[in-house]
Enzyme design. Structure first.
Site, short mmCIF file in Angstrom:
data_model
loop_
_atom_site.label_atom_id
_atom_site.label_comp_id
_atom_site.label_asym_id
_atom_site.label_seq_id
_atom_site.Cartn_x
_atom_site.Cartn_y
_atom_site.Cartn_z
NE ARG A 92 -3.46 0.05 2.69
CZ ARG A 92 -3.89 0.32 3.93
NH1 ARG A 92 -3.74 -0.57 4.88
NH2 ARG A 92 -4.45 1.47 4.20
CG ASN A 138 -8.08 8.86 3.44
OD1 ASN A 138 -8.88 8.07 3.92
ND2 ASN A 138 -8.37 9.64 2.42
CB VAL A 139 -2.82 5.67 6.56
CG1 VAL A 139 -3.58 5.47 7.87
CG2 VAL A 139 -3.20 4.58 5.56
CG HIS A 194 -7.81 6.26 11.34
ND1 HIS A 194 -8.86 5.87 10.53
CD2 HIS A 194 -8.37 6.59 12.52
CE1 HIS A 194 -10.00 5.98 11.20
NE2 HIS A 194 -9.73 6.42 12.41
CB CYS A 215 14.80 -3.05 21.81
SG CYS A 215 13.21 -3.24 20.99
N GLY A 266 -16.28 11.18 0.99
CA GLY A 266 -15.74 9.84 0.73
C GLY A 266 -15.50 9.01 1.96
CB THR A 267 -15.84 8.99 5.34
OG1 THR A 267 -15.82 8.07 6.45
CG2 THR A 267 -16.73 10.18 5.67
CB SER A 268 -18.35 3.96 4.97
OG SER A 268 -17.31 3.69 5.90
CB ALA A 328 -14.58 13.18 -3.93
N1 APR Z 1 -15.83 9.85 -4.24
C1 APR Z 1 -16.41 9.94 -3.03
N2 APR Z 1 -16.68 8.89 -2.26
C2 APR Z 1 -16.34 7.67 -2.72
C3 APR Z 1 -15.72 7.49 -3.97
C4 APR Z 1 -15.46 8.64 -4.76
N3 APR Z 1 -14.88 8.57 -5.96
N4 APR Z 1 -15.51 6.16 -4.14
C5 APR Z 1 -15.95 5.54 -3.04
N5 APR Z 1 -16.47 6.45 -2.18
C6 APR Z 1 -17.06 6.25 -0.86
C7 APR Z 1 -17.76 4.94 -0.65
O1 APR Z 1 -19.11 5.02 -1.08
C8 APR Z 1 -17.66 4.77 0.86
O2 APR Z 1 -18.76 5.38 1.51
O3 APR Z 1 -15.98 6.23 0.06
C9 APR Z 1 -16.39 5.54 1.20
C10 APR Z 1 -15.23 4.67 1.64
O4 APR Z 1 -15.58 4.04 2.83
P1 APR Z 1 -14.51 3.21 3.66
O5 APR Z 1 -13.76 2.30 2.77
O6 APR Z 1 -15.26 2.64 4.80
O7 APR Z 1 -13.47 4.31 4.13
P2 APR Z 1 -13.46 5.19 5.41
O8 APR Z 1 -14.80 5.73 5.72
O9 APR Z 1 -12.32 6.11 5.23
O10 APR Z 1 -13.07 4.11 6.51
C11 APR Z 1 -12.72 4.57 7.77
O11 APR Z 1 -11.92 2.40 8.37
O12 APR Z 1 -10.68 0.54 7.82
C12 APR Z 1 -10.73 1.68 8.57
O13 APR Z 1 -8.95 2.93 9.45
C13 APR Z 1 -9.59 2.59 8.25
O14 APR Z 1 -9.54 4.96 7.95
C14 APR Z 1 -10.28 3.81 7.65
C15 APR Z 1 -11.61 3.77 8.37
#
Ligand code: APR
Length: 291
Positions: free
Chosen positions: A89, A121-122, A138, A177, A214-216, A258
């Site tokens: 990654r 995001n990392v 994170h 260590c 872009g977050t779930s 996005a």
């Molecule tokens: N534009 C906007 N949103 C998008 C796009 C895009 N092009 N493509 C996908 N998505 C949305 C998806 O619909 C989903 O809702 O991005 C979201 C991604 O969700 P996750 O994969 O759950 O990511 P995130 O919300 O960042 O997860 C949070 O979970 O696994 C852990 O630590 C990890 O930081 C991460 C945390």
């Protein structure tokens, strides 16, 4: 507060359809905003080619969920599998570029008096697009430390050269260590950096507009951030092609990618005077009216 998942969402497709124009009251709110928080998740980097956490893993890791690998238990059980995944990654991120969403966010920051980017995001794509002071809830793929004594590990300069399907890779050993080096990210069950979380919560409580991009909204405690902003009187706009757990906290939900919507949002608010508007109309699935 430890990192914890509230459940998994299924997700298919990345490019939302654009069908309506951006709500005029959102444009007004954007123009008037003095304190903006942008809260991002994996979706903001999806158009740079970085898979989200809901996408199926491939190659060596195809039998796993990201949530199975991103735990202290997984690392202790099989360090080579987990380290190999993180190095792969790290390579992916370094090989890719920020997309138009990252760039629009950095541009927006130049036009608003107080502006905070909070990311789950990392990767470092916000910074490479020009954002500064980004709060990484994170951790970061570019940091690593000893699992035993915490000493920071310095990566070799350059991009890791990993095979496409990944490989098992022995983690380096601590120079101090001899302990195993682990990725500098926050795994499920681990606590977020307190100062970063406190800064993010404070910014959310103080903002007048929060953009959740872009977050779930499934992973706590970060997922509380939009609700904190709303409860403190801010309006919340979400950009995501799919419905999410945050829908109820949003004043507006813009359904789409996005990288398409953010430049269009800024152009509509006349915040990017000469920005070309590409990709058709913006999807605006206007939710409940804001306060
Ligand atoms: N534009 C906007 N949103 C998008 C796009 C895009 N092009 N493509 C996908 N998505 C949305 C998806 O619909 C989903 O809702 O991005 C979201 C991604 O969700 P996750 O994969 O759950 O990511 P995130 O919300 O960042 O997860 C949070 O979970 O696994 C852990 O630590 C990890 O930081 C991460 C945390």
């Amino acid at each position: 507060m430890p990192l914890a998942a509230a459940g998994m969402a299924s997700f298919s497709g990345m490019n939302g359809n654009a069908s309506e124009s951006i709500p005029p009251d959102l444009i007004l709110a954007l123009r008037r905003a003095q304190r903006i928080v942008v809260f991002t998740g994996a979706g903001v980097s999806a158009e740079s080619g970085i898979p989200t956490f809901r996408d199926a893993l491939t190659g060596l890791w195809e039998r796993f969920d990201a949530q199975d690998l991103a735990t202290p238990e997984a690392f202790v059980h099989d360090p080579e599998l987990v380290w190999g995944w993180y190095e792969w990654r790290r390579m992916l991120v370094q090989r890719t570029q920020p997309n138009s969403a990252h760039r629009a966010i950095a541009e927006l920051a130049r036009r608003v008096p107080q502006f905070t980017v909070v990311t789950q995001n990392v990767d470092d794509l916000h910074e490479r697009a020009g954002s500064t002071g980004v709060l990484h809830l994170h951790g970061s793929l570019q940091t690593a430390r000893c699992i035993a004594c915490g000493t920071a590990h310095v990566f070799a300069v350059g991009i890791p050269d990993e095979p496409e399907g990944g490989r098992r890779l022995r983690p380096p050993l601590c120079a101090r260590c001899g302990g195993l080096i682990r990725p500098g990210v926050v795994w499920f069950g681990e606590s977020l950096p307190e100062d970063v979380l406190a800064g993010a919560f404070a910014a959310a409580r103080a903002c007048d507009l929060l953009l959740a991009i872009g977050t779930s909204g499934l992973v706590q405690p970060a997922a509380r951030i939009p609700a904190l902003a709303r409860q403190a009187g801010a309006r919340v706009v979400q950009v995501n092609p799919a419905p999410t757990a945050l829908d109820d906290d949003c004043t507006w939900s813009l359904r789409g990618a996005a990288g398409v919507i953010l430049p269009q949002l800024l152009a509509s608010a006349s915040m990017l005077p000469n920005a070309p508007v590409r990709g058709g109309q913006c999807a605006a699935d206007q939710g409940r009216a804001g306060p």
